[in-house]
Write an enzyme that holds these catalytic residues in place. Structure first.
Site, PDB file in Angstrom:
ATOM      1  N   THR A  18       1.086  -1.206  -0.078  1.00  0.00           N
ATOM      2  CA  THR A  18      -0.098   0.193   0.052  1.00  0.00           C
ATOM      3  C   THR A  18       0.928   1.407   0.036  1.00  0.00           C
ATOM      4  O   THR A  18       1.638   1.241   0.843  1.00  0.00           O
ATOM      5  CB  THR A  18      -1.010  -0.143   1.181  1.00  0.00           C
ATOM      6  OG1 THR A  18      -1.593  -1.364   1.338  1.00  0.00           O
ATOM      7  CG2 THR A  18      -2.075   1.183   1.132  1.00  0.00           C
ATOM      8  N   LYS A 130       4.421  -8.778   4.130  1.00  0.00           N
ATOM      9  CA  LYS A 130       3.078  -8.384   3.961  1.00  0.00           C
ATOM     10  C   LYS A 130       2.327  -9.214   3.244  1.00  0.00           C
ATOM     11  O   LYS A 130       1.721  -9.009   1.901  1.00  0.00           O
ATOM     12  CB  LYS A 130       2.836  -6.642   3.379  1.00  0.00           C
ATOM     13  CG  LYS A 130       1.815  -6.145   3.778  1.00  0.00           C
ATOM     14  CD  LYS A 130       1.871  -4.527   3.323  1.00  0.00           C
ATOM     15  CE  LYS A 130       0.782  -3.864   4.161  1.00  0.00           C
ATOM     16  NZ  LYS A 130       0.743  -2.344   4.049  1.00  0.00           N
ATOM     17  N   GLU A 163       5.236  -4.309  16.607  1.00  0.00           N
ATOM     18  CA  GLU A 163       4.582  -2.958  15.850  1.00  0.00           C
ATOM     19  C   GLU A 163       3.485  -2.517  16.294  1.00  0.00           C
ATOM     20  O   GLU A 163       2.883  -2.955  17.462  1.00  0.00           O
ATOM     21  CB  GLU A 163       4.529  -3.715  14.683  1.00  0.00           C
ATOM     22  CG  GLU A 163       3.421  -4.842  14.566  1.00  0.00           C
ATOM     23  CD  GLU A 163       3.351  -5.778  13.063  1.00  0.00           C
ATOM     24  OE1 GLU A 163       4.189  -5.309  12.204  1.00  0.00           O
ATOM     25  OE2 GLU A 163       2.598  -6.771  12.985  1.00  0.00           O
TER      26      GLU A 163
END
Length: 255
Positions: A18, A130, A163
């Site tokens: 993204t 990802k 994270e």
């Protein structure tokens, strides 16, 4: 159209990136391209035609000055059960979306974080990638609805800081910059990689106690940029000082 037999839909057999659209271009495209290439290689996909993907993405963006580009790649249909098809029919899905309005406010005012009780499992084979397997993040986001916070700190099964729900974390202590190790889980973000070219970031195991004792803490990803953390549970951070500490790090590295 996506087939109901697509492996991305059935097995999460794919990956994505993204990116931020800025002035009709893809910000940090070389790093996003490198991510797609790495994911394809590590997941045993055929070599991607990244030039075709880039051209299709730019065509989808057109003259859009600000927004979000999402590129999803699946292995397509085929194979028996989990077994890989002999000749995968790679599917590339490109979506263009409006920019997220509240990120600018976050950059200015900082964010408050809670600590998620949902922890990330270890899978070194997938660590950093990802992939389309995001059920952990779905559950984490759902739990956030019950918490009074902007985002959460996510830990692994050994209680190491990894994270936030959708961004990387980094922190400053005694004029050194640290970020969690991602050897067993978590996503190696494009924006964090871009910062590594500008700042001396040390990747290490970080406990919650160590994170709370930092002089400054930040979140970052390709869409939000760098966002200062104003609070983690009951621990407060002075975001004016946090911004000054980060600015001094940039100045030191660019001397």
């Amino acid at each position: 159209m996506v087939s109901f037999q697509d492996r991305g839909l059935n097995y999460g057999d794919g990956f994505f990136t993204t990116a931020r659209i800025n002035d009709a271009s893809i910000e940090h495209w070389p790093l996003h391209k490198a991510r797609l290439i790495e994911c394809a290689a590590r997941l045993a996909f055929p070599t991607l035609d990244v030039m075709a993907i880039e051209n299709a993405s730019l065509q989808a963006i057109g003259d859009m000055q600000s927004g979000i580009l999402k590129i999803v790649i699946t292995r397509g249909s085929g194979g028996r059960g989990y077994g890989l098809p002999e000749a995968p029919s790679i599917q590339v899905l490109i979506t263009v979306l409006p920019a997220v309005a509240h990120y600018k406010t976050w950059q200015e005012q900082g964010v408050s974080l809670a600590i998620s009780s949902i922890k990330l499992a270890h899978q070194p084979v997938l660590a950093g990638l990802k992939t389309l397997n995001r059920l952990e993040q779905v559950l984490i986001k759902n739990q956030m609805n019950t918490l009074n916070c902007d985002d959460v700190v996510v830990l692994d099964i050994n209680d190491n800081v990894i994270e936030s729900s959708a961004a990387n974390l980094f922190a400053i202590k005694n004029e050194q910059i640290f970020s969690p190790q991602l050897n067993n889980c978590g996503i190696a973000g494009v924006y964090l990689k871009s910062l590594c070219a500008k700042l001396a970031i040390e990747f290490k195991q970080i406990s919650v106690e160590e994170l709370l004792a930092m002089d400054a803490v930040f979140m970052c990803n390709s869409l939000m940029g760098v966002v200062p953390v104003a609070a983690i549970t009951d621990t407060q951070f002075d975001i004016t000082r946090s911004k000054a500490l980060l600015a001094s790090q940039f100045a030191k590295e660019n001397v």
